[in-house]
Design a protein around this motif. Structure first.
Motif, PDB file in Angstrom:
ATOM      1  N   PRO A  51      26.002 103.816  16.238  1.00 53.04           N
ATOM      2  CA  PRO A  51      26.603 103.763  14.902  1.00 53.04           C
ATOM      3  C   PRO A  51      27.511 102.539  14.751  1.00 53.04           C
ATOM      4  N   ASN A  52      27.800 102.144  13.508  1.00 54.09           N
ATOM      5  CA  ASN A  52      28.928 101.224  13.317  1.00 54.09           C
ATOM      6  C   ASN A  52      30.176 102.100  13.097  1.00 54.09           C
ATOM      7  N   GLU A  53      31.313 101.467  12.838  1.00 58.09           N
ATOM      8  CA  GLU A  53      32.566 102.251  12.754  1.00 58.09           C
ATOM      9  C   GLU A  53      32.505 103.294  11.634  1.00 58.09           C
ATOM     10  N   VAL A  55      29.101 101.547  19.831  1.00 54.55           N
ATOM     11  CA  VAL A  55      29.666 101.394  18.484  1.00 54.55           C
ATOM     12  C   VAL A  55      29.758  99.911  18.169  1.00 54.55           C
ATOM     13  N   THR A  56      29.119  99.490  17.082  1.00 58.41           N
ATOM     14  CA  THR A  56      29.293  98.091  16.678  1.00 58.41           C
ATOM     15  C   THR A  56      30.500  98.016  15.742  1.00 58.41           C
ATOM     16  N   MET A  57      31.323  96.990  15.960  1.00 59.35           N
ATOM     17  CA  MET A  57      32.604  96.907  15.245  1.00 59.35           C
ATOM     18  C   MET A  57      32.783  95.544  14.564  1.00 59.35           C
ATOM     19  N   GLY A  58      31.696  95.011  14.008  1.00 52.71           N
ATOM     20  CA  GLY A  58      31.801  93.725  13.313  1.00 52.71           C
ATOM     21  C   GLY A  58      32.351  92.652  14.229  1.00 52.71           C
ATOM     22  N   LYS A  59      33.334  91.891  13.715  1.00 51.02           N
ATOM     23  CA  LYS A  59      33.839  90.777  14.519  1.00 51.02           C
ATOM     24  C   LYS A  59      34.714  91.236  15.693  1.00 51.02           C
ATOM     25  N   ARG A  60      34.967  92.543  15.754  1.00 47.05           N
ATOM     26  CA  ARG A  60      35.691  93.069  16.922  1.00 47.05           C
ATOM     27  C   ARG A  60      34.747  93.354  18.099  1.00 47.05           C
ATOM     28  N   GLY A  61      33.442  93.148  17.900  1.00 45.41           N
ATOM     29  CA  GLY A  61      32.505  93.306  19.008  1.00 45.41           C
ATOM     30  C   GLY A  61      31.872  94.676  19.072  1.00 45.41           C
ATOM     31  N   ALA A  62      31.604  95.138  20.280  1.00 41.48           N
ATOM     32  CA  ALA A  62      30.919  96.424  20.448  1.00 41.48           C
ATOM     33  C   ALA A  62      31.531  97.185  21.615  1.00 41.48           C
ATOM     34  N   LEU A  63      31.474  98.514  21.496  1.00 44.66           N
ATOM     35  CA  LEU A  63      32.033  99.387  22.533  1.00 44.66           C
ATOM     36  C   LEU A  63      30.901 100.245  23.073  1.00 44.66           C
ATOM     37  N   GLU A  89      33.042  91.635  23.743  1.00 43.38           N
ATOM     38  CA  GLU A  89      33.613  90.806  22.664  1.00 43.38           C
ATOM     39  C   GLU A  89      32.519  90.261  21.753  1.00 43.38           C
ATOM     40  N   ALA A  90      32.863  90.066  20.483  1.00 43.90           N
ATOM     41  CA  ALA A  90      31.940  89.369  19.583  1.00 43.90           C
ATOM     42  C   ALA A  90      32.069  87.866  19.835  1.00 43.90           C
ATOM     43  N   TYR A  91      31.025  87.130  19.542  1.00 40.20           N
ATOM     44  CA  TYR A  91      31.096  85.668  19.621  1.00 40.20           C
ATOM     45  C   TYR A  91      31.902  85.158  18.430  1.00 40.20           C
ATOM     46  N   LYS A  92      32.640  84.072  18.625  1.00 42.05           N
ATOM     47  CA  LYS A  92      33.415  83.512  17.512  1.00 42.05           C
ATOM     48  C   LYS A  92      32.512  82.544  16.733  1.00 42.05           C
ATOM     49  N   VAL A  93      32.228  82.920  15.503  1.00 42.81           N
ATOM     50  CA  VAL A  93      31.369  82.074  14.663  1.00 42.81           C
ATOM     51  C   VAL A  93      31.963  82.005  13.263  1.00 42.81           C
ATOM     52  N   ASN A  94      31.435  81.099  12.468  1.00 45.31           N
ATOM     53  CA  ASN A  94      31.855  80.990  11.075  1.00 45.31           C
ATOM     54  C   ASN A  94      30.953  81.910  10.236  1.00 45.31           C
ATOM     55  N   ALA A 134      20.251  93.249  13.151  1.00 45.03           N
ATOM     56  CA  ALA A 134      19.975  92.157  14.100  1.00 45.03           C
ATOM     57  C   ALA A 134      20.365  92.611  15.508  1.00 45.03           C
ATOM     58  N   PHE A 135      21.536  93.229  15.607  1.00 45.40           N
ATOM     59  CA  PHE A 135      22.051  93.698  16.897  1.00 45.40           C
ATOM     60  C   PHE A 135      21.055  94.677  17.524  1.00 45.40           C
ATOM     61  N   ILE A 136      20.610  95.653  16.746  1.00 43.91           N
ATOM     62  CA  ILE A 136      19.735  96.697  17.301  1.00 43.91           C
ATOM     63  C   ILE A 136      18.357  96.138  17.667  1.00 43.91           C
ATOM     64  N   PHE A 154      22.885  87.314  19.250  1.00 49.92           N
ATOM     65  CA  PHE A 154      21.873  87.234  18.187  1.00 49.92           C
ATOM     66  C   PHE A 154      22.480  87.644  16.837  1.00 49.92           C
ATOM     67  N   ALA A 155      23.265  88.741  16.853  1.00 49.30           N
ATOM     68  CA  ALA A 155      23.889  89.219  15.613  1.00 49.30           C
ATOM     69  C   ALA A 155      24.923  88.218  15.101  1.00 49.30           C
ATOM     70  N   ALA A 156      25.654  87.589  16.030  1.00 53.98           N
ATOM     71  CA  ALA A 156      26.657  86.593  15.615  1.00 53.98           C
ATOM     72  C   ALA A 156      25.967  85.426  14.904  1.00 53.98           C
ATOM     73  N   LEU A 157      24.848  84.981  15.476  1.00 54.63           N
ATOM     74  CA  LEU A 157      24.113  83.889  14.829  1.00 54.63           C
ATOM     75  C   LEU A 157      23.625  84.302  13.438  1.00 54.63           C
ATOM     76  N   SER A 158      23.229  85.568  13.322  1.00 51.20           N
ATOM     77  CA  SER A 158      22.684  86.036  12.034  1.00 51.20           C
ATOM     78  C   SER A 158      23.736  85.992  10.926  1.00 51.20           C
ATOM     79  N   VAL A 159      25.014  86.152  11.259  1.00 52.68           N
ATOM     80  CA  VAL A 159      26.031  86.145  10.206  1.00 52.68           C
ATOM     81  C   VAL A 159      26.403  84.719   9.757  1.00 52.68           C
ATOM     82  N   THR A 160      25.865  83.734  10.454  1.00 51.97           N
ATOM     83  CA  THR A 160      26.153  82.348  10.058  1.00 51.97           C
ATOM     84  C   THR A 160      25.185  81.844   8.986  1.00 51.97           C
TER      85      THR A 160
HETATM   86  P1  ADP Z   1      26.769  96.677  10.477  1.00 50.22           P
HETATM   87  O1  ADP Z   1      25.978  95.576   9.866  1.00 50.22           O
HETATM   88  O2  ADP Z   1      25.946  97.891  10.789  1.00 50.22           O
HETATM   89  O3  ADP Z   1      28.037  97.015   9.764  1.00 50.22           O
HETATM   90  P2  ADP Z   1      28.488  95.364  12.406  1.00 50.22           P
HETATM   91  O4  ADP Z   1      29.216  94.739  11.273  1.00 50.22           O
HETATM   92  O5  ADP Z   1      29.264  96.237  13.321  1.00 50.22           O
HETATM   93  O6  ADP Z   1      27.194  96.150  11.935  1.00 50.22           O
HETATM   94  O7  ADP Z   1      27.850  94.159  13.265  1.00 50.22           O
HETATM   95  C1  ADP Z   1      26.987  94.367  14.345  1.00 50.22           C
HETATM   96  C2  ADP Z   1      27.289  93.364  15.424  1.00 50.22           C
HETATM   97  O8  ADP Z   1      27.130  92.053  14.888  1.00 50.22           O
HETATM   98  C3  ADP Z   1      28.706  93.412  15.955  1.00 50.22           C
HETATM   99  O9  ADP Z   1      28.851  94.345  17.011  1.00 50.22           O
HETATM  100  C4  ADP Z   1      28.906  91.970  16.443  1.00 50.22           C
HETATM  101  O10 ADP Z   1      28.347  91.801  17.725  1.00 50.22           O
HETATM  102  C5  ADP Z   1      28.077  91.168  15.434  1.00 50.22           C
HETATM  103  N1  ADP Z   1      28.930  90.668  14.330  1.00 50.22           N
HETATM  104  C6  ADP Z   1      29.114  91.229  13.110  1.00 50.22           C
HETATM  105  N2  ADP Z   1      29.988  90.515  12.366  1.00 50.22           N
HETATM  106  C7  ADP Z   1      30.363  89.469  13.128  1.00 50.22           C
HETATM  107  C8  ADP Z   1      31.246  88.345  12.946  1.00 50.22           C
HETATM  108  N3  ADP Z   1      31.930  88.168  11.796  1.00 50.22           N
HETATM  109  N4  ADP Z   1      31.372  87.460  13.973  1.00 50.22           N
HETATM  110  C9  ADP Z   1      30.685  87.621  15.127  1.00 50.22           C
HETATM  111  N5  ADP Z   1      29.841  88.648  15.366  1.00 50.22           N
HETATM  112  C10 ADP Z   1      29.675  89.560  14.395  1.00 50.22           C
END
Ligand code: ADP
Length: 303
Positions: free
Chosen positions: A183-185, A219-227, A238-243, A253-255, A278-284
């Motif tokens: 799940p996400n948060e 648990v995916t937590m956006g830019k806070r990474g995953a647990l 940790e999540a990768y630091k991207v723009n 993308a993550f799944i 891969f997910a970090a790249l997708s948000v760029t």
């Molecule tokens: P969802 O799209 O289901 O809300 P998340 O936002 O938790 O999922 O994102 C899934 C994963 O994508 C995160 O665990 C993280 O690895 C990556 N991710 C999401 N947003 C960012 C971000 N701003 N910077 C870097 N990685 C990100």
């Protein structure tokens, strides 16, 4: 086949507008675009873009979107032998209105996705049995999800369940039978009824699922990474630091990437790290499937 995605497809109909029309009013929009989406299709495309052999079990309607959806999956190399049309039904569509402040309003019409039933799993049984992993989300009927989990268990195929969109009706007795629950948060909050503001709270909520017998919770937590939690350990990746430009579809993308890497090496931690990249790249990039990097871009990023 490496992976079977048993799930949804949707067509995003995106209108870019200055303002929402009031009741009875007709306004001209600024522009419009059509995109292929749906959580199942997104995850299938993500894994296929990385080179996984992916089949998709999904339903499209009897309309002009159906062939386009099938063609799109084929273009990414997803096997569509068991993608079928439901007569007299529309395809899953999502009209989306995006205003100048990037605020959006979204309607989801599940259409044919509601017609993906346990009999469809039986119809594809011979091919499904040969897959190494099942990937499920919740944009299809719950009985179909439960049937797919049972089918996977019967044939020794591990199952990933992404509870999106979350429903309190999800029966945790079936979730216990999945190898991974991702799940996400927000989804974690809905499913557990526990707060998820801080990382400690997220960990406590996820741990409550482990205590109910769920094997692996990620648990995916956006830019806070995953647990990642199991009965034995808790791991924060940790999540990768991207723009970040557009985070839609990051979870998919993550799944998709996690499934691909896990099928190849069965190393959970490595799969989470690779999926985070891969997910970090997708948000760029903008869009959903279109923002998923190809293998070359992904490998370059990893170096
Ligand atoms: P969802 O799209 O289901 O809300 P998340 O936002 O938790 O999922 O994102 C899934 C994963 O994508 C995160 O665990 C993280 O690895 C990556 N991710 C999401 N947003 C960012 C971000 N701003 N910077 C870097 N990685 C990100």
């Amino acid at each position: 086949m490496d992976i079977a995605v048993i799930g949804s497809n949707m067509v995003d109909l995106v209108s870019y507008i200055d303002q929402m029309p009031k009741e009875g009013e007709t306004l001209e929009a600024l522009s419009f675009s059509i995109g292929c989406g749906g959580k199942g299709a997104n995850q299938a495309v993500a894994a296929a873009k990385l080179g996984a052999k992916v089949m998709m079990l999904t339903k499209v309607g009897e309309d002009l979107f159906a062939d386009n959806t099938i063609r799109n999956l084929n273009e990414y190399g997803v096997d569509t032998e068991f993608v079928s049309k439901v007569p007299g039904t529309c395809s899953g569509v999502a009209p989306i209105f995006v205003d100048k402040q990037s605020q959006n309003r979204i309607l989801i019409i599940p259409g044919a996705n509601k017609h993906l039933l346990p009999v469809d799993i039986d119809a594809a049984a011979e091919k499904l049995k040969k897959c190494s992993l099942f990937v499920l989300q919740m944009e299809i009927p719950l009985p179909t999800i439960y049937y797919a989990i049972e089918f996977g268990n019967k044939h020794g195929i591990p199952v990933i369940l992404n509870p999106a969109p979350a429903s309190r009706e999800l029966d945790l007795n079936y979730v216990q039978k999945c190898e991974f629950f991702v799940p996400n948060e927000t989804e974690l909050e809905i499913i557990t009824g526990m707060p998820v503001e801080t990382e400690q709270q997220i960990e406590a909520a996820a741990m409550s699922l482990i205590q109910k017998g769920i094997k692996n919770v990620i648990v995916t937590m956006g830019k806070r990474g995953a647990l990642w939690l199991t009965e034995e350990q808790v791991h924060h990746v940790e999540a990768y630091k991207v723009n970040a430009i557009d985070t839609t579809g990051a979870g998919d993308a993550f799944i998709g990437c996690f499934a691909h890497v896990y099928v190849k090496n069965r190393d959970v931690l490595m799969s989470i790290k690779m999926a985070s990249a891969f997910a970090a790249l997708s948000v760029t990039g903008r869009g959903t499937q279109t923002s998923y990097p190809d293998v070359a871009t992904y490998e370059q990023f990893l170096q």
